[in-house]
Design a protein around this motif. Structure first.
Motif, PDB file in Angstrom:
ATOM      1  N   GLU A 126      36.429  43.559  15.400  1.00 26.12           N
ATOM      2  CA  GLU A 126      35.941  44.855  15.852  1.00 26.12           C
ATOM      3  C   GLU A 126      36.063  44.948  17.362  1.00 26.12           C
ATOM      4  O   GLU A 126      35.729  44.003  18.086  1.00 26.12           O
ATOM      5  N   ALA A 127      36.569  46.099  17.820  1.00 28.79           N
ATOM      6  CA  ALA A 127      36.714  46.362  19.252  1.00 28.79           C
ATOM      7  C   ALA A 127      35.819  47.538  19.628  1.00 28.79           C
ATOM      8  O   ALA A 127      35.677  48.490  18.852  1.00 28.79           O
ATOM      9  N   PRO A 128      35.214  47.491  20.806  1.00 32.53           N
ATOM     10  CA  PRO A 128      34.335  48.599  21.218  1.00 32.53           C
ATOM     11  C   PRO A 128      35.139  49.843  21.582  1.00 32.53           C
ATOM     12  O   PRO A 128      36.284  49.759  22.027  1.00 32.53           O
ATOM     13  N   SER A 129      34.531  51.000  21.362  1.00 30.25           N
ATOM     14  CA  SER A 129      35.126  52.269  21.778  1.00 30.25           C
ATOM     15  C   SER A 129      33.998  53.247  22.075  1.00 30.25           C
ATOM     16  O   SER A 129      32.827  52.970  21.792  1.00 30.25           O
ATOM     17  N   ASP A 130      34.349  54.407  22.626  1.00 28.98           N
ATOM     18  CA  ASP A 130      33.342  55.423  22.944  1.00 28.98           C
ATOM     19  C   ASP A 130      32.627  55.923  21.696  1.00 28.98           C
ATOM     20  O   ASP A 130      31.500  56.414  21.774  1.00 28.98           O
ATOM     21  N   LYS A 131      33.281  55.798  20.548  1.00 30.09           N
ATOM     22  CA  LYS A 131      32.704  56.292  19.296  1.00 30.09           C
ATOM     23  C   LYS A 131      32.107  55.176  18.443  1.00 30.09           C
ATOM     24  O   LYS A 131      31.792  55.389  17.276  1.00 30.09           O
ATOM     25  N   GLY A 132      31.973  53.998  19.031  1.00 31.46           N
ATOM     26  CA  GLY A 132      31.423  52.875  18.289  1.00 31.46           C
ATOM     27  C   GLY A 132      32.498  51.861  17.947  1.00 31.46           C
ATOM     28  O   GLY A 132      33.676  52.042  18.278  1.00 31.46           O
TER      29      GLY A 132
END
Length: 308
Positions: free
Chosen positions: A236-242
Motif C-alpha cells: 500500500e502506498a499513501p495518497s491524498d485519497k488514502g
C-alpha cells in the motif's frame, strides 16, 4: 491412440493442441466446472474447456471424478491412455486403472522437488536456478509416480511466474507427443522418483501476497517475481485519497540502505530488511500494468515515502 485429456488452465491448452495435431483421437476432454471470472463474476469455462469446444471435442466438467457415475463414464470411454495436465483434482484408483496403458501426468517441476499445486511459483520464490517439465505415470500419491521423460529449464534473473509458465508450457507441449509415442511402442523407460529431496509446492494463498519489506531484498525480489502476474505481490502506498494498493510485477535487487519499506529515490527503489529492490513494473488498483517510468509519471512516489 484413443485418449482422454484432463486439464484446466492456460498452461494445459498448448498440450491439448499438440496431441490433436499429432493425430491422437481425443475421446473426451475433462476440465474443472465453469467458474466466476472477470468483473461481472459471470460463469465462464476454463481455458481448456473453451479450447476443446472450439475444436468440437466432447467436454465433461464434473465437480468430482470420485463419484460412481463419473467413474462409470470414464471407463466407458475405452481409452488407451489418459493425459493429465494441471487438471486440479485427485484421481482415484478406479480412474487411474481404467485406460489400457494407464494415466500420465505432465508436471512443471523436476520431481521429487515441488510436488503439488504451485511448482512454478514456488521454484522462483525459493531461488531455484533451474526447474523443468516431466512426464510421469500417475499413482494414487501426489505426484509420486515414476518419471518417463523430462527436460530442464533455466530460471533467469528477471524470470516471473508468467514468463516461466510460458516456457514450461511450450516445452511440455513438445514433449508430450514424444512421450506418448514411446508409451505406445512399449519403449518408455520408467524411473522411480528419489526418496531424497522431496518438497511440496503448496497452493498460493491470498494472505501471502502482501510484501514484507523487512525481509532481505533477495527474498522480496523472488516473492514479487514468483507471484507475477497472478495473484500479484502487493503493498500500500499513501495518497491524498488514502492508501492505494499497488501490485509489484517485476523487480531486481540493487544496492541501497534504509528503513524497510521506505522509497530511496523517485524511481521505485525500495529499502528492504537487507538491501533494496528496484520495482521495474507495477500496477495500481483498477489500472493496467505499467513499466516503472510510466507508473511514476501517473503516481509519483517521492523519496522517503513509506510503503506499507
Amino acid at each position: 491412440m484413443r485418449l482422454a485429456f484432463l486439464g484446466t488452465p492456460e498452461f494445459s491448452v498448448a498440450c491439448l493442441a499438440e496431441l490433436v495435431a499429432a493425430g491422437h483421437e481425443i475421446a473426451c476432454v475433462y476440465s474443472q466446472p465453469p467458474a466466476p471470472r472477470g468483473r461481472g463474476h459471470d460463469l465462464k469455462p476454463s481455458p481448456v474447456h473453451a479450447f476443446a469446444e472450439s475444436l468440437g471435442l466432447s467436454v465433461r466438467t464434473p465437480a468430482s471424478m470420485k463419484t460412481a457415475e463419473e467413474i462409470k463414464a470414464f471407463r466407458a470411454l475405452d481409452l488407451d491412455a489418459a493425459v493429465v495436465v494441471a487438471f486440479g483434482q485427485i484421481l482415484v484408483r478406479e480412474v487411474l486403472e481404467a485406460p489400457r496403458l494407464g494415466c500420465f501426468n505432465l508436471h512443471a517441476s523436476l520431481l521429487p522437488r515441488w510436488r503439488g499445486a504451485a511448482p512454478i511459483q514456488r521454484a522462483i520464490m525459493a531461488g531455484d536456478a533451474v526447474t523443468g517439465v516431466q512426464v510421469m505415470r500417475m499413482s494414487e500419491g501426489l505426484d509420486e509416480g515414476p518419471v518417463l521423460m523430462g527436460e530442464q529449464v533455466r530460471i533467469d534473473a528477471l524470470e516471473t511466474a508468467g514468463t516461466l509458465h510460458d516456457k514450461l508450457a511450450a516445452v511440455g507441449a513438445r514433449m508430450l507427443p514424444v512421450a506418448l509415442g514411446a508409451i505406445e511402442r512399449g519403449a518408455a523407460r520408467e524411473t522411480p522418483q528419489s526418496e531424497d529431496g522431496v518438497t511440496y509446492a503448496r497452493k498460493i494463498k491470498a494472505a501471502e501476497a502482501r510484501i514484507d519489506w523487512t525481509r532481505p531484498a533477495a527474498e522480496v525480489d523472488r516473492h514479487i517475481r514468483g507471484l507475477s502476474p497472478f495473484p500479484g505481490a502487493w503493498f500500500e502506498a499513501p495518497s491524498d485519497k488514502g492508501p492505494v494498493r499497488v501490485k509489484a510485477l517485476l523487480s531486481r535487487v540493487e544496492d541501497g540502505e534504509g528503513a524497510p519499506g521506505v522509497a530511496l529515490d523517485e524511481a521505485l527503489l525500495i529499502a528492504c530488511g537487507d538491501g533494496a529492490v528496484r520495482l521495474l513494473k507495477a500496477q495500481r488498483e483498477g489500472k493496467g500494468a505499467q513499466d516503472a517510468e510510466v507508473f511514476v509519471r501517473g503516481f509519483p512516489l517521492a523519496a522517503e515515502t513509506v510503503l506499507a
